[in-house]
Enzyme design. Structure first.
Site, PDB file in Angstrom:
ATOM      1  N   TYR A   4     -18.431  15.602 -14.928  1.00  0.00           N
ATOM      2  CA  TYR A   4     -18.002  13.954 -14.834  1.00  0.00           C
ATOM      3  C   TYR A   4     -18.824  13.087 -13.496  1.00  0.00           C
ATOM      4  O   TYR A   4     -18.541  13.810 -12.859  1.00  0.00           O
ATOM      5  CB  TYR A   4     -16.933  13.585 -15.076  1.00  0.00           C
ATOM      6  CG  TYR A   4     -16.404  12.477 -14.815  1.00  0.00           C
ATOM      7  CD1 TYR A   4     -17.376  11.182 -15.315  1.00  0.00           C
ATOM      8  CD2 TYR A   4     -16.330  11.868 -14.025  1.00  0.00           C
ATOM      9  CE1 TYR A   4     -17.066  10.032 -15.867  1.00  0.00           C
ATOM     10  CE2 TYR A   4     -16.393  10.605 -12.846  1.00  0.00           C
ATOM     11  CZ  TYR A   4     -16.489   9.468 -14.062  1.00  0.00           C
ATOM     12  OH  TYR A   4     -17.064   8.129 -14.516  1.00  0.00           O
ATOM     13  N   ARG A  53       0.630  -1.279  -0.224  1.00  0.00           N
ATOM     14  CA  ARG A  53      -0.437   0.234  -0.353  1.00  0.00           C
ATOM     15  C   ARG A  53       0.990   1.852   0.673  1.00  0.00           C
ATOM     16  O   ARG A  53       0.185   2.651  -0.371  1.00  0.00           O
ATOM     17  CB  ARG A  53      -1.230  -0.211   1.101  1.00  0.00           C
ATOM     18  CG  ARG A  53      -2.214  -0.455   1.171  1.00  0.00           C
ATOM     19  CD  ARG A  53      -2.857  -0.860   2.475  1.00  0.00           C
ATOM     20  NE  ARG A  53      -2.565  -1.659   3.254  1.00  0.00           N
ATOM     21  CZ  ARG A  53      -2.556  -0.662   4.516  1.00  0.00           C
ATOM     22  NH1 ARG A  53      -1.844   0.171   4.776  1.00  0.00           N
ATOM     23  NH2 ARG A  53      -1.905  -1.810   5.192  1.00  0.00           N
ATOM     24  N   LYS A 102      -7.433   7.501 -18.840  1.00  0.00           N
ATOM     25  CA  LYS A 102      -7.877   7.884 -20.403  1.00  0.00           C
ATOM     26  C   LYS A 102      -6.815   8.645 -21.869  1.00  0.00           C
ATOM     27  O   LYS A 102      -6.089   7.506 -21.859  1.00  0.00           O
ATOM     28  CB  LYS A 102      -9.289   9.840 -20.312  1.00  0.00           C
ATOM     29  CG  LYS A 102      -9.347   9.593 -19.425  1.00  0.00           C
ATOM     30  CD  LYS A 102     -10.893   8.138 -19.619  1.00  0.00           C
ATOM     31  CE  LYS A 102     -11.863   8.257 -18.465  1.00  0.00           C
ATOM     32  NZ  LYS A 102     -12.973   6.446 -18.271  1.00  0.00           N
ATOM     33  N   ASP A 107      -9.416  18.806 -13.325  1.00  0.00           N
ATOM     34  CA  ASP A 107      -9.318  17.642 -13.548  1.00  0.00           C
ATOM     35  C   ASP A 107      -9.609  18.364 -15.528  1.00  0.00           C
ATOM     36  O   ASP A 107     -10.598  18.985 -15.684  1.00  0.00           O
ATOM     37  CB  ASP A 107     -10.960  17.476 -13.622  1.00  0.00           C
ATOM     38  CG  ASP A 107     -11.141  16.185 -14.509  1.00  0.00           C
ATOM     39  OD1 ASP A 107     -10.503  15.844 -15.534  1.00  0.00           O
ATOM     40  OD2 ASP A 107     -12.379  15.106 -14.175  1.00  0.00           O
TER      41      ASP A 107
HETATM   42  N1  PLP Z   1     -12.897  12.858 -14.782  1.00  0.00           N
HETATM   43  C1  PLP Z   1     -13.145  12.635 -15.948  1.00  0.00           C
HETATM   44  C2  PLP Z   1     -13.306  14.207 -16.503  1.00  0.00           C
HETATM   45  C3  PLP Z   1     -13.814  11.286 -16.348  1.00  0.00           C
HETATM   46  O1  PLP Z   1     -14.081  10.753 -17.800  1.00  0.00           O
HETATM   47  C4  PLP Z   1     -13.762  10.696 -15.409  1.00  0.00           C
HETATM   48  C5  PLP Z   1     -14.389   8.766 -16.248  1.00  0.00           C
HETATM   49  O2  PLP Z   1     -14.239   9.041 -17.435  1.00  0.00           O
HETATM   50  C6  PLP Z   1     -13.613  10.808 -14.449  1.00  0.00           C
HETATM   51  C7  PLP Z   1     -12.440  12.297 -13.389  1.00  0.00           C
HETATM   52  C8  PLP Z   1     -12.913   9.141 -13.637  1.00  0.00           C
HETATM   53  O3  PLP Z   1     -12.218   8.409 -13.633  1.00  0.00           O
HETATM   54  P1  PLP Z   1     -11.882   6.705 -13.265  1.00  0.00           P
HETATM   55  O4  PLP Z   1     -12.946   5.713 -14.412  1.00  0.00           O
HETATM   56  O5  PLP Z   1     -10.412   6.364 -13.759  1.00  0.00           O
HETATM   57  O6  PLP Z   1     -11.426   6.592 -12.599  1.00  0.00           O
END
Ligand code: PLP
Length: 386
Positions: free
Chosen positions: A107, A55, A205, A180
């Site tokens: 998101y 961890r 992504k 983000d």
């Molecule tokens: N932020 C954005 C803009 C996303 O598109 C996503 C997932 O689609 C996330 C955060 C969350 O990431 P994860 O799916 O890797 O947990």
């Protein structure tokens, strides 16, 4: 190991070579995978590395973190098992009742985390329209707000937020800005350069790019107690990125610049082709000069707008679902940022209650031939009753 050089290298060169990695013992140019759950101490009973146990982290994950920190020009990066767990570590490190300001639309997974913590009175959450700096300024409380969250471009409307201006608003109130920018990763948007305090990405992504891992990353310039607290959440929850996934991430990141450039070219061709299309009511893509956030997007990405866009289909919700169903080249799947193009009916995926136009289809444009993608969408639109 990485070989030192006095030459000034571009980020693209450093990334392609995983910081010029080579294995000191064998000369291998790819890093090994270190999967151990526990580590033997030396004869003085001292840990050999900063890891005692799974961890805490591991060598392969640390290598991936070093590469991302280099790309972000960060002091430190921390990798998590998913974007959601990285976002959760930021949320969880806040004290009870902390005031945070987040977009009304972003998101849905991250938004739902904030809403859940709000509903349980764990956090005090205020909301602003994504990209709207006046609403953001009105929502922050000087001396009280601890964190401002911005997603740019935001999911699935692709509103653009001026990160520098948002940082100023957050800092004037005494808050940290978390961005983000998953849709435009640090080969395009270097959020820390623009004033963000914590740069967050779902590394699932574009950073990885091959739809074969989930990962999340946080990068900062200023460390301190808050950063130690975030690390502690990762350690307690055991959400450090697994070494196998870190290895895939390192491999994927080597081609980030190439993939992102091609996705941008394809997306631009598709957005231009479908803008004003008879069977659509809108094309939302920050790369289009008609997009209201275009000028900011251009400045923040250097013209690398990426592959994310949405189209709004004439004829209602069923017509939109039919277009997604009838595609034969686009995969009817969620997620984004992979080499393969995806199409999704966002309302179906984000669930009831999420504020999204029912005719909206989110497209993640990959690196295929743009003409094949255009033809596929054309035939799906022609078949759907709209
Ligand atoms: N932020 C954005 C803009 C996303 O598109 C996503 C997932 O689609 C996330 C955060 C969350 O990431 P994860 O799916 O890797 O947990």
């Amino acid at each position: 190991m990485t070989k030192p050089t006095n030459q000034k290298l571009s980020p693209a060169t450093r990334l392609a070579q995983a910081l010029h990695f080579y294995d000191a013992q064998t000369g291998a140019v790819t890093p090994p995978i270190q999967p151990a759950a526990t580590y033997a101490r030396d004869t003085d009973y001292v840990p050999r590395k900063p890891y005692n146990y799974r961890r805490d982290g591991n060598q392969t994950t640390a290598q991936a973190e070093a590469i991302i920190a280099d790309l972000e020009d960060a002091t430190e990066s921390l990798l998590f098992a998913s974007g959601m767990s990285a976002a959760n570590a930021v949320i969880e490190h806040l004290p009870n009742g902390a005031h945070v300001v987040v977009p009304k639309v972003m998101y849905h997974g991250v938004l739902n985390q904030f809403k859940m913590y709000h509903a349980r009175n764990r956090l005090d959450v205020s909301y602003y329209a994504a990209g709207d700096l006046d609403e953001l300024a009105a929502a922050v409380r000087t001396g009280e707000t601890q964190l401002v969250w911005a997603e740019s471009p935001n999911n699935p409307d692709w509103e653009v937020t001026d990160i520098t201006a948002a940082a100023e608003i957050a800092h004037d109130a005494g808050a940290k800005l978390v961005t983000d920018c998953t849709g435009t990763p640090p080969c395009a948007t270097r959020a820390l350069d623009l004033g963000a305090d914590i740069s967050f990405h779902s590394a699932t992504k574009y950073l990885n790019g091959h739809s074969d891992i989930t990962a999340g990353v946080l990068s900062v310039r200023e460390t301190g107690q808050y950063w130690d607290d975030i690390w502690t959440v990762r350690n307690l929850q055991g959400t450090v990125l697994h070494s196998f996934d870190a290895w895939l991430l390192i491999r994927g990141m080597r081609t980030l610049f190439l993939r992102f450039e091609k996705a941008t070219q394809n997306a631009m061709a598709i957005a231009k082709h479908f803008e004003g299309h008879l069977k659509l009511t809108a094309v939302r893509y920050p790369g289009l000069p008609s997009h209201k956030g275009h000028a900011i997007a251009k400045r923040q990405t250097g013209g690398q707008y990426g592959g994310m866009m949405s189209i709004l289909v004439k004829g209602g919700e069923q017509a939109a679902i039919d277009v997604a169903r009838f595609c034969e080249v686009f995969y009817p799947a969620t997620s984004l940022g992979g080499v393969e193009s995806l199409i999704e009916h966002r309302k179906t995926v984000s669930g009831e209650g999420f504020p999204v136009d029912p005719t909206l289809l989110r497209l993640s444009i990959g690196i295929e031939d743009a003409d094949d993608l255009i033809r596929d969408l054309e035939q799906a639109l022609a078949r759907a009753e709209n």
